[in-house]
Structure formats: C-alpha cells, structure tokens
Design an enzyme around this catalytic site. Structure first.
Site, short mmCIF file in Angstrom:
data_model
loop_
_atom_site.label_atom_id
_atom_site.label_comp_id
_atom_site.label_asym_id
_atom_site.label_seq_id
_atom_site.Cartn_x
_atom_site.Cartn_y
_atom_site.Cartn_z
N ARG A 98 -29.10 42.52 50.02
CA ARG A 98 -27.94 41.94 49.34
C ARG A 98 -27.08 43.08 48.80
NH1 ARG A 98 -27.66 40.50 43.63
NH2 ARG A 98 -25.93 39.07 43.31
N HIS A 142 -18.37 41.83 42.53
CA HIS A 142 -19.48 42.18 41.64
C HIS A 142 -18.88 42.98 40.47
CE1 HIS A 142 -24.05 42.61 41.53
NE2 HIS A 142 -23.64 43.24 40.45
N GLU A 188 -22.68 36.63 39.19
CA GLU A 188 -22.83 36.40 37.75
C GLU A 188 -21.52 36.00 37.07
OE1 GLU A 188 -24.96 39.49 35.62
OE2 GLU A 188 -26.81 39.06 36.69
N ASN A 327 -29.98 34.88 39.09
CA ASN A 327 -30.41 36.17 38.56
C ASN A 327 -31.20 35.88 37.30
OD1 ASN A 327 -28.74 37.04 40.58
ND2 ASN A 327 -27.38 38.26 39.27
N TYR A 329 -34.07 37.61 34.35
CA TYR A 329 -34.88 38.71 33.82
C TYR A 329 -35.74 38.31 32.63
CZ TYR A 329 -31.89 41.59 36.74
OH TYR A 329 -31.25 42.13 37.82
N GLU A 395 -31.64 38.17 41.91
CA GLU A 395 -32.02 39.36 41.14
C GLU A 395 -33.17 39.00 40.22
OE1 GLU A 395 -28.90 41.30 38.92
OE2 GLU A 395 -27.49 41.17 40.59
#
Ligand SMILES: *[C@@H]1O[C@H](CO)[C@@H](O)[C@H](O)[C@H]1NC(C)=O
Ligand SMILES: *[C@@H]1O[C@H](CO)[C@@H](O)[C@H](O)[C@H]1NC(C)=O
Ligand SMILES: *[C@@H]1O[C@H](CO)[C@@H](O)[C@H](O)[C@H]1NC(C)=O
Ligand SMILES: *[C@@H]1O[C@H](CO)[C@@H](O)[C@H](O)[C@H]1NC(C)=O
Ligand SMILES: *[C@@H]1O[C@H](CO)[C@@H](O)[C@H](O)[C@H]1NC(C)=O
Length: 462
Positions: A98, A142, A188, A327, A329, A395
C-alpha cells in the site's frame, strides 16, 4: 500514520490477559486474504524537489519548525531505491503493498499538465511490484495536498477541491488503472480534518488557538473539510464507476483512523459518551457513505456549524464505497463531560461532550499497550453497525523509540496479538480482506519525526 486523537493520558491498570487466538498460520486465513505492508509518498519517497515535484502542505508544515526539524526531503529515498525495496518485500513474502501517489509530483500545480517524470516513476514502481507478484493498493491523498491549491483557494476548505481532486484521480485511473485494482482516494479523512483544522497539529496546521496556530477556526473548519472530503470522494467514485469500472474492475474504499473506546466507568453517562465518541470519530464520515447522512447526535451537537447535504449529494455519497480501510493502533477510555456543550463556538472535540483518555498498562509511555481486543472491537463494531462491508486493516503496528536496535521483540508480540484478533474477527464472520502492517520501512512519522518508528525493517541491508 500513527496518530493519537487523545491528548490526555492517564494510567489505568488493565488485565494482563490478552484476547485473541495465539497459535495460527497463514493457512488459517481465507485464501484470498492478503498480507501486506505500506508507506506514504511523503514518508517514503524523498526527492522532494527533484524532477519537477513541487511542495505539498506537508513539506510546508515540516519546514516550518513543527516537527523538530524532521522533514521528508530525503526520507527513505524510495524515489531512487524502490527496486531494492521491492527485493526486500519479496524476501519478506509480502503479497500486497500500500503506497500513495504524491499529487504534487504527478501534477505539480495541482491541476493542468502532467509531470512525465512523475508518471514514469509510478509506472515503473507499479510494474516492478506486479512483476514480483505484489498487488499494488494505492492511496491518492495522504495528507499531502499540493501547496499550490492550498495557496490558491484554501485547499480542502473550498468546494473547488472537488473538481481538482477528481481530475487528479482521473489521471491516476487512466494511467495506472489497467494494473491497479485497489484504490483509496483519501487516507485517514477523520484525522486529516480533526488534526489539521481542529487541533492544528498536522498539515495544514489550522485551529482557533492563536498560541499554536496563526489562523483557522476549529468550530467550523473541521466540519467543512470533512464535508468536502465526502463530496470529493464520492465524485471520484462516480467517475470511476461511470468511466473505468467496466474495463478495469477495481474497488474503491474510504480509510479512517479508529480507536477502540471503552467507557471509563459503567455509569450510563459514560456508556452513552462512548457511543458518542464512535459517532463522532467513525460515524461522522462513515454514516453518510452507508446511510446518506451524518449521525443525528453529530448534527444535533454541531448545530448549524456542520454543512448539510442536498438530496442529490446525499444520493451520490450513499453507497460510494466498496470497502472500508481501517487504521488502528490503540484503545482509549471515554468519560462523559456534558458541560462542554455549554460553550459557545465550541470545537469538534467539545461537540463530542466527552473526555478521552489513553489506555496504559505497564507499557513504556512511548509505546502502544498491547490490547488486541481493541482491534477486534472495532472490526466487530463495523460489522454490526454498517452491514458487514468488506474491510482492509490498512495500518496497524507498534510504535517504539528509535534506539538503533534490531531487538524487536515487543513489536513481534504486538503484531502476533493483533493479527490473532483479526483472525478472531474473520472467524466470527467479519468480511475482512487483508491486513497491512505499518510501516514497511523506518520512516518519518507525522507527529514524532524520526524519533520513533513503526517499521518492519530497520534499514535496507547492504
Ligand atoms: C469561527 O466562526 C464562527 C462562526 O462563523 C464565529 O462565530 C467565530 O467567531 C469564529 N472564531 C474564530 C476564532 O475565528
Ligand atoms: C463494568 O461491568 C463489567 C461487567 O459487570 C465489569 O466486568 C467491568 O469491570 C466494569 N467496568 C468498570 C470500569 O467498572
Ligand atoms: C469538562 O470540561 C471542562 C471544560 O474543558 C473542564 O473544565 C472540566 O474539568 C471537565 N470536566 C470533567 C469531569 O472532566
Ligand atoms: C529499544 O527499545 C525497545 C522498546 O522500548 C526496548 O525493548 C529495547 O530494550 C531497547 N533497546 C535498547 C538497546 O535500548
Ligand atoms: C460474533 O458476531 C455476532 C453476530 O454479529 C455477534 O452478535 C457476537 O457478539 C459476536 N461475538 C463476539 C464474541 O464478538
């Protein structure tokens, strides 16, 4: 992009037990499930002023002292070294990669003539990936809008962006779409709008607080940018479906940053505040794509500060995704704070009427606690609320202070646990199509510069 939407951290003691299957192999995943990794143009390419590329808003932000002097002028020098990198991808067994296209490298003024050297760079990169059996997944924006468009009309704050972004996408589909099936117009979108226009901590660095931002208005701009992103995204999807889909047969998705929210206590106010956090961070931009409008609570709390869709716009936006890019985390805790609704001209985060605090266990403060149930929670939530859309985990990864060591045991543990929870979600019926580890190479991080890294590889060998 590793990015925390929570500014406050509070130590909570979390149970050490980790949810998720522990033992698994590639064969436990569906055959068409892809494993990959990724980068973004500004974090990877370097060659920032070479062969006709012009500045993006990220170059400008990085060069105005916001990131401790860290910038992407050279970055991983992928512009020159990508063939070596593809060898590393092959050695790692990556099935997919990606990456993003630098708009200001391909179309230096944001609109108009194509830069042939930029076109050649991306064509070569795509060909090289494919000849090594690696599937390209492309992001178009991005965080790196051409500075020329920011200067000319304020970039994403203006509806003029819709036309220029669609023309940029058209160039990409026309030139690369014969070999590329997976496209994400905007990375995002929620972080770009909140970080860039409410908090002012990422490009273009706008917010109301004049101590940290020279211009901006946090109470309205975040909503305007989110609105224009949805209009631009759906215009790009309409273009693809009308002009390219029949021959190219590709898929277009929408990527969001997700946090798994847990109520801070079991009190009803905190449980409701947790639902609001999901409605503001996920529902704000995903509800229009699935149901055609913003969530009721977002409209209610943002009042006239959030733009409205015409019937025609709503119809164009609804259904304009083939997949959701996730994404993820970290996990955070949510506590009600309804008194924030008493403020005038309040900003996006106050409209949520909640305090968000990061979860920490015994993990060092610069790393993410290993809470794979958070990724499971997000995947299950998306399945239940949005009708089990196809999902790519775009991600996921562990952040560690750069300390020059290859002793990456904590990172291995993080990946092992989170890939396990992805498998759990697949086994409970989630329509997950792939998992991409962030990031392929040690690269410039948006908030940390080169201080921390989320890499798979420390550096190229040799
Ligand atoms: C932001 O915009 C609102 C609505 O137009 C206005 O009332 C407010 O004063 C503006 N705030 C700043 C900091 O410019
Ligand atoms: C909330 O209730 C559940 C189930 O009773 C319990 O397991 C959990 O520890 C409680 N959470 C908090 C923060 O009190
Ligand atoms: C709620 O927000 C207000 C305004 O930011 C703050 O002063 C107050 O301490 C917060 N209350 C709680 C319980 O966090
Ligand atoms: C580097 O950082 C990681 C994570 O913080 C830690 O586990 C490791 O021991 C560190 N290595 C050195 C040499 O400091
Ligand atoms: C599995 O999926 C079902 C159906 O969506 C859901 O009701 C259930 O809560 C999920 N199970 C777990 C353990 O998350």
């Amino acid at each position: 992009m590793s990015f925390n939407l929570c500014l406050l951290f509070l130590v909570l003691h979390l149970p050490a037990a980790v949810h998720g299957v522990d033992r698994y192999t590639r064969e436990d995943f569906p055959v068409d499930f892809v494993f990959g990794s990724g980068t973004s143009a500004y974090q990877y390419e370097g060659a920032a002023f070479k062969d006709g590329r012009t500045r993006s808003i990220w170059d400008t932000y990085a060069h105005s002292g916001h990131t401790n002097g860290a910038h992407g002028d050279v970055a991983c020098d992928g512009y020159h070294k990508n063939k070596d990198d593809i060898q590393l991808m092959v050695a790692m067994g990556l099935e997919a990669f990606r990456f993003s296209i630098s708009w200001s490298r391909l179309i230096p003024n944001g609109r108009g003539p194509i830069n042939q050297k930029g076109l050649q760079y991306y064509n070569n990169f795509i060909d090289e990936l494919i000849s090594h059996g690696i599937q390209p997944h492309i992001t178009l924006h991005h965080m790196d809008l051409p500075q020329a468009l920011q200067d000319e009309y304020g970039g994403w704050l203006s509806r003029k962006i819709v036309k220029d972004f669609t023309a940029f996408a058209d160039v990409c589909f026309r030139n690369f779409g014969d070999r590329v099936l997976y496209w994400t117009p905007v990375n995002e979108a929620n972080v770009f709008a909140v970080g860039g226009y409410d908090q002012g901590i990422i490009p273009p660095g706008r917010c109301s607080a004049r101590t940290s931002c020279s211009c901006g208005n946090s109470s309205i701009e975040t909503y305007i940018v989110g609105h224009n992103i949805l209009l631009a995204h759906s215009a790009v999807v309409r273009l693809y479906r009308e002009k390219y889909k029949a021959t190219q047969k590709g898929y277009l998705g929408f990527n969001i940053y997700t946090v798994w929210y847990e109520p801070y206590t079991n009190a009803t106010e905190d449980v409701l505040a947790t639902q609001r956090a999901n409605d503001f961070i996920i529902g704000w931009l995903i509800n229009p794509l699935i149901f055609g409008d913003y969530p009721e609570i977002v409209k209610k709390n943002a009042q006239t500060r959030i733009p409205t869709f015409t019937k025609h716009e709503s119809e164009q936006i609804k259904g304009s995704i083939d997949f959701i890019g996730v994404n993820h985390y970290a996990t955070a805790y949510v506590k009600d704070n309804s008194s924030l609704l008493e403020m005038d001209n309040r900003e996006f985060s106050a409209d949520m009427a909640a305090q968000i605090t990061g979860a920490q266990s015994d993990t060092p403060p610069d790393m993410y606690p290993v809470l794979p149930s958070g990724l499971y929670g997000v995947l299950d939530y998306l399945k239940q609320v949005y009708g089990n859309q196809p999902i790519y985990v775009h991600e996921n990864g562990q952040r560690m202070r750069r300390n020059g060591t290859l002793n990456d045991t904590p990172r291995v543990e993080y990946f092992h646990a989170y890939i396990g929870s992805t498998l759990d979600a697949v086994r409970n019926g989630s329509n997950i199509k792939g998992y991409f580890a962030w990031t392929f190479l040690d690269c410039l991080e948006l908030l940390d510069g080169y201080e921390s890294c989320l890499r798979l590889l420390l550096c190229r060998s040799g």
